[in-house]
Design a protein around this motif. Structure first.
Motif, PDB file in Angstrom:
ATOM      1  N   HIS A   1      55.334  56.552  67.204  1.00  0.00           N
ATOM      2  CA  HIS A   1      56.560  55.747  67.284  1.00  0.00           C
ATOM      3  C   HIS A   1      57.330  55.857  65.980  1.00  0.00           C
ATOM      4  O   HIS A   1      56.787  56.268  64.968  1.00  0.00           O
ATOM      5  N   SER A   2      58.620  55.469  66.037  1.00  0.00           N
ATOM      6  CA  SER A   2      59.422  55.526  64.815  1.00  0.00           C
ATOM      7  C   SER A   2      58.953  54.426  63.866  1.00  0.00           C
ATOM      8  O   SER A   2      58.424  53.407  64.282  1.00  0.00           O
ATOM      9  N   ARG A   3      59.156  54.729  62.581  1.00  0.00           N
ATOM     10  CA  ARG A   3      58.738  53.792  61.555  1.00  0.00           C
ATOM     11  C   ARG A   3      59.475  52.471  61.673  1.00  0.00           C
ATOM     12  O   ARG A   3      58.973  51.427  61.311  1.00  0.00           O
ATOM     13  N   THR A   4      60.695  52.583  62.197  1.00  0.00           N
ATOM     14  CA  THR A   4      61.501  51.374  62.314  1.00  0.00           C
ATOM     15  C   THR A   4      60.889  50.412  63.326  1.00  0.00           C
ATOM     16  O   THR A   4      60.819  49.209  63.104  1.00  0.00           O
ATOM     17  N   ASP A   5      60.398  51.000  64.461  1.00  0.00           N
ATOM     18  CA  ASP A   5      59.791  50.146  65.484  1.00  0.00           C
ATOM     19  C   ASP A   5      58.403  49.663  65.058  1.00  0.00           C
ATOM     20  O   ASP A   5      58.076  48.488  65.205  1.00  0.00           O
ATOM     21  N   TYR A   6      57.634  50.603  64.574  1.00  0.00           N
ATOM     22  CA  TYR A   6      56.259  50.253  64.160  1.00  0.00           C
ATOM     23  C   TYR A   6      55.962  50.888  62.808  1.00  0.00           C
ATOM     24  O   TYR A   6      55.716  52.085  62.724  1.00  0.00           O
ATOM     25  N   PRO A   7      56.003  50.112  61.746  1.00  0.00           N
ATOM     26  CA  PRO A   7      55.737  50.683  60.426  1.00  0.00           C
ATOM     27  C   PRO A   7      54.296  51.161  60.291  1.00  0.00           C
ATOM     28  O   PRO A   7      53.421  50.746  61.040  1.00  0.00           O
ATOM     29  N   GLY A   8      54.092  52.044  59.326  1.00  0.00           N
ATOM     30  CA  GLY A   8      52.730  52.557  59.079  1.00  0.00           C
ATOM     31  C   GLY A   8      52.756  54.045  58.848  1.00  0.00           C
ATOM     32  O   GLY A   8      53.733  54.724  59.172  1.00  0.00           O
ATOM     33  N   THR A   9      51.707  54.544  58.275  1.00  0.00           N
ATOM     34  CA  THR A   9      51.661  55.967  57.929  1.00  0.00           C
ATOM     35  C   THR A   9      51.035  56.813  59.028  1.00  0.00           C
ATOM     36  O   THR A   9      51.167  58.018  59.051  1.00  0.00           O
ATOM     37  N   GLY A  10      50.281  56.146  59.916  1.00  0.00           N
ATOM     38  CA  GLY A  10      49.591  56.921  60.960  1.00  0.00           C
ATOM     39  C   GLY A  10      48.226  57.378  60.517  1.00  0.00           C
ATOM     40  O   GLY A  10      47.712  58.400  60.984  1.00  0.00           O
ATOM     41  N   ILE A  11      47.625  56.616  59.650  1.00  0.00           N
ATOM     42  CA  ILE A  11      46.302  56.997  59.168  1.00  0.00           C
ATOM     43  C   ILE A  11      45.204  56.224  59.892  1.00  0.00           C
ATOM     44  O   ILE A  11      44.063  56.674  59.957  1.00  0.00           O
ATOM     45  N   GLY A  12      45.550  55.053  60.423  1.00  0.00           N
ATOM     46  CA  GLY A  12      44.558  54.114  60.965  1.00  0.00           C
ATOM     47  C   GLY A  12      43.512  54.722  61.861  1.00  0.00           C
ATOM     48  O   GLY A  12      42.307  54.603  61.603  1.00  0.00           O
ATOM     49  N   LEU A  13      43.948  55.397  62.940  1.00  0.00           N
ATOM     50  CA  LEU A  13      42.982  55.921  63.898  1.00  0.00           C
ATOM     51  C   LEU A  13      42.250  57.150  63.365  1.00  0.00           C
ATOM     52  O   LEU A  13      41.119  57.419  63.752  1.00  0.00           O
TER      53      LEU A  13
ATOM     54  N   GLN B   1      52.149  55.112  49.536  1.00  0.00           N
ATOM     55  CA  GLN B   1      51.299  54.598  50.601  1.00  0.00           C
ATOM     56  C   GLN B   1      50.489  55.726  51.245  1.00  0.00           C
ATOM     57  O   GLN B   1      49.298  55.598  51.499  1.00  0.00           O
ATOM     58  N   LEU B   2      51.187  56.840  51.446  1.00  0.00           N
ATOM     59  CA  LEU B   2      50.504  57.997  52.039  1.00  0.00           C
ATOM     60  C   LEU B   2      49.360  58.457  51.156  1.00  0.00           C
ATOM     61  O   LEU B   2      48.259  58.746  51.626  1.00  0.00           O
ATOM     62  N   ILE B   3      49.665  58.498  49.872  1.00  0.00           N
ATOM     63  CA  ILE B   3      48.642  58.941  48.925  1.00  0.00           C
ATOM     64  C   ILE B   3      47.452  57.965  48.931  1.00  0.00           C
ATOM     65  O   ILE B   3      46.294  58.367  48.943  1.00  0.00           O
ATOM     66  N   ASN B   4      47.773  56.698  48.979  1.00  0.00           N
ATOM     67  CA  ASN B   4      46.700  55.696  49.029  1.00  0.00           C
ATOM     68  C   ASN B   4      45.851  55.856  50.286  1.00  0.00           C
ATOM     69  O   ASN B   4      44.627  55.787  50.229  1.00  0.00           O
ATOM     70  N   ASP B   5      46.543  56.105  51.412  1.00  0.00           N
ATOM     71  CA  ASP B   5      45.815  56.291  52.661  1.00  0.00           C
ATOM     72  C   ASP B   5      44.935  57.538  52.595  1.00  0.00           C
ATOM     73  O   ASP B   5      43.791  57.548  53.055  1.00  0.00           O
ATOM     74  N   LEU B   6      45.518  58.586  52.011  1.00  0.00           N
ATOM     75  CA  LEU B   6      44.771  59.833  51.871  1.00  0.00           C
ATOM     76  C   LEU B   6      43.529  59.599  51.019  1.00  0.00           C
ATOM     77  O   LEU B   6      42.436  60.101  51.319  1.00  0.00           O
TER      78      LEU B   6
END
Lengths: 580, 150
Positions: free
Chosen positions: A536-548, A416-421
């Motif tokens: 936030h933790s991945r457990t609470d809010y999933p995602g890689t952190g790429i959006g913004l 997923q990270l690679i895809n986001d990158l």
């Protein structure tokens, strides 16, 4: 009674009587002296002498009477002749002439010139008085003048008369008083209207001249002052300056002469004492090395159209930025500066720029290739652990399954990270040419994409009328989608409310997307846009952190800025600008 | 319409990545079809096999070719071109199975008469399903020309 008064009587009778008297006296003396001195000779002569004396006396008387008669006859003739001559002279004189009586001022005689000056005929004038010509306001002073004439015999003064046509003219009067026929004024006059006019004009001119002279003087002073300041500017300015005369041969500019240069010219060129010299003497070889200069300078000298250019001079091994203008046809002035340093700097800058661009491209290319190539081995890890799980499900214990799950999850996240990158790097590499994009349509598309999430979260998305902007449609869709998706994702335990609006800020559009979510702590202000930065933790809010991070890159790609305002626990508003 | 399979169908897998090749073969194994996969690592070997050259003198003509585009040396598109320009080989269906999603690759492949183009799913389960469905499609749904005796 006409000119009689002017005639001089030539009195020759006195001389005649005097001569005759002398002769008689001499004879008498001779006789008497003979008697007294008793001179016999003389005594004897007395009777004879007396007789001669009587004879002479008699004949003298006779001839005198006779002469006197003739004399009267000829003087009468001469007087008439002279009178005629004077008349002719007076009549033909250019100056006006008239005689008036002293009592009523009636015209007794006038000449032609006076008629011309006044506009009246002789006949008319002889029925008029001088007061008919006079102007009321001048009459009092005229009376004073005439009183003076009577007293002193003559006077000269200036006054004004009215012409028959009503116009007023200036005259100089020369008047004599003659005590004949009860007293007359004999007057000569000159029309000085023209002279007066000329005088007035002259006076005006002279006044004007005086003013001009003063102005000129002042101007000159300020000129000297400004000349001084210009000269000092000219001498002290850092730009080189040269004033030159172009030399043409068969309409082709072939050379030019330096007429004046400033200090900077000498400093910048290293040339000394060039004034009066030709450029081909001063800079040998310039015609070969910079033929364009002659063409440009020649053209400016002829057309007067200023020109600016940058040129490399091999003589000075440097760049010059030159402004040419022509203050006078055939002449030109150049103002120039040494731009070698700037040019070198520019060249260096250009090189750095290109290097940076290439480096950026390489980096993006690298990111793309790297992430692309990373996919393959990762897929192997992920696939084979899953294959392991699938094939040996029965023979593995729970712990082994857990390990496998961690491995698969890690590999998947990595993927997923690679895809986001890849996505991130594609914002630059896959950018399309900008076009008009209706943000209302974009928002509609985003709503459709997020339909499931909107429904699941009972989110309400509202918006004002949005503008059409210039940009990349896919990227802008991504931008709206990421921010709105975050608004839904980072929700509180109430239904997410998201509102989108836009404001016209002249040069750009200011968009705002506000939510009623959990908010962002201000301490993370600078971190939220960093790639792969999670708050936030991945457990609470999933995602890689790429959006913004992607949002920021998209906004920057559209020459805009992105930021947010937030109150933790209440909501966040993201702002971004899109340049018009 | 299930065909009666007497002889196993032969699939030629041209793939340089051993892991991918193995995954494909695992998927084929899970298939209910009687199949045999022959795996070659590059284009030269593939052409040698197809033309029965060298060590492949006794090779059997495949019923289907699974071709990766990204190959060392002679790349997938060149192999595709050679096959489709060969009057005899051109009838063998070629399925492009690659990681590339590039539109250019898709366009060029079909231009060279690829029979279909499939992007490898990254997800394991999806991948397994896709490979199985390729087999299913080409051997149970599609009718292929019968020319075993070449």
């Amino acid at each position: 009674m006409e000119f009689k008064c002017l005639l001089k009587k030539i009195d020759d009778k006195k001389t005649f009587i005097f001569i005759v008297s002398v002769i008689i006296l001499l004879i008498g003396i001779t006789g008497i002296s003979g008697l007294i001195l008793n001179i016999p000779v003389l005594k004897s002569l007395i009777p004879g002498l007396l007789a001669i004396q009587s004879l002479i006396f008699l004949s003298t008387i006779v001839s005198f009477i006779k002469w006197n008669k003739n004399y009267h006859k000829s003087s009468e003739f001469k007087r008439e002749q002279a009178e005629e001559e004077y008349r002719i002279i007076l009549q033909t004189a250019i100056d006006g002439f008239y005689i008036i009586d002293t009592i009523e001022g009636r015209f007794l005689d006038v000449n032609d010139a006076f008629c011309t000056i006044t506009g009246y005929s002789k006949e008319e004038l002889l029925k008029m008085r001088i007061s008919d010509l006079e102007i009321k306001e001048n009459q009092e002073e005229i009376i004073i003048h005439f009183q003076k004439i009577i007293k002193e015999g003559w006077e000269r003064f200036e006054t004004r008369y009215r012409h028959k046509n009503g116009s007023i003219f200036d005259v100089t009067i020369s008047a004599n008083f003659c005590n004949i026929q009860g007293g007359v004024f004999i007057i000569f006059l000159k029309d000085i209207t023209e002279k007066k006019k000329t005088q007035e004009i002259l006076k005006k001119y002279s006044e004007e001249l005086e003013i001009r002279t003063m102005e000129l003087h002042k101007l000159n002073e300020s000129l000297i002052k400004s000349e001084k300041s210009y000269r000092s500017l000219f001498d002290n300015m850092l730009n080189g300056f040269a004033y030159c005369k172009m030399i043409f041969e068969n309409d082709t500019p072939v050379d030019f002469i330096y007429l004046d240069v400033n200090n900077s010219f000498e400093e910048l060129t290293g040339l000394k004492n060039v004034t009066g010299k030709k450029v081909t003497e001063v800079v040998p070889g310039i015609k070969e090395s910079n033929p364009e200069l002659f063409e440009i300078y020649g053209n400016v000298s002829l057309t007067g159209k200023p020109y600016q250019f940058e040129t490399y001079s091999s003589q000075y091994r440097g760049w010059r930025y030159i402004t040419v203008y022509s203050p006078e046809k055939g002449y030109f002035a150049v103002v120039f500066e040494n731009t070698t340093e700037r040019k070198n700097y520019e060249t260096r800058l250009e090189k750095y720029n290109n290097d940076l661009k290439r480096s950026n491209e390489e980096l993006e290319n690298f990111a793309y290739v790297a992430s692309h190539d990373l996919q393959e081995p990762l897929r192997m890890v992920s696939s084979f652990t899953q294959l392991l799980d699938r094939k040996y499900a029965g023979s593995l214990d729970n712990e082994a399954h857990e390990y496998i799950n961690f491995a698969v999850d890690g590999a998947n996240r990595m993927q997923q990270l690679i895809n986001d990158l890849l996505d991130y790097s594609r914002i630059k590499t896959k950018a399309k040419p900008f076009e008009a994009v209706d943000c209302n349509i974009i928002l509609g598309r985003v709503r459709a994409f997020l339909n499931l999430k909107i429904t699941e979260n009972s989110a309400l998305i509202t918006n004002d009328e949005l503008p059409t902007v210039i940009g990349d449609e896919n990227q802008l869709t991504r931008l709206f989608q990421n921010i709105i998706e975050n608004g839904i994702k980072f929700r509180r335990n109430i239904s997410p409310l998201i509102h989108i609006s836009a404001k016209d800020e002249r040069d750009y559009w200011l968009f705002s997307i506000s939510d009623n979510g959990i908010g962002i702590d201000p301490e993370f202000k600078n971190k939220v846009f960093v790639i792969f930065k999670r708050l936030h933790s991945r457990t609470d809010y999933p995602g890689t952190g790429i959006g913004l991070a992607i949002c920021k890159k998209i906004v920057e790609q559209h020459n805009g800025q992105i930021w947010f305002e937030s109150e933790p626990g209440k909501g966040t508003t993201f702002f971004f600008t899109i340049k018009k | 319409m299930q065909k009666e399979q007497i002889n196993p169908v032969l699939i030629l897998l041209i793939e340089d990545n051993a892991g991918d090749a193995r995954l494909s073969m695992e998927a084929m194994k899970e298939s209910k079809l009687n199949n045999q996969v022959f795996w070659v690592k590059d284009g030269i070997e593939a052409m040698e096999y197809l033309r029965k050259q060298g060590k492949y003198k006794n090779a059997i003509r495949p019923d289907l070719i699974l071709l990766d585009l990204n190959l060392p040396g002679k790349d997938g598109k060149e192999i595709l071109e050679e096959i489709k320009n060969d009057s005899d080989l051109k009838r063998i269906p070629v399925v492009i199975l690659t990681i590339s999603k590039s539109e250019e690759d898709i366009f060029k492949s079909y231009n060279l008469h690829a029979n279909c183009y499939i992007t490898k799913p990254i997800d394991f389960n999806e991948f397994m399903d896709v490979v199985k469905s390729i087999e299913n499609f080409w051997f149970t749904i599609v009718s292929l020309p019968n020319n075993k005796n070449y």
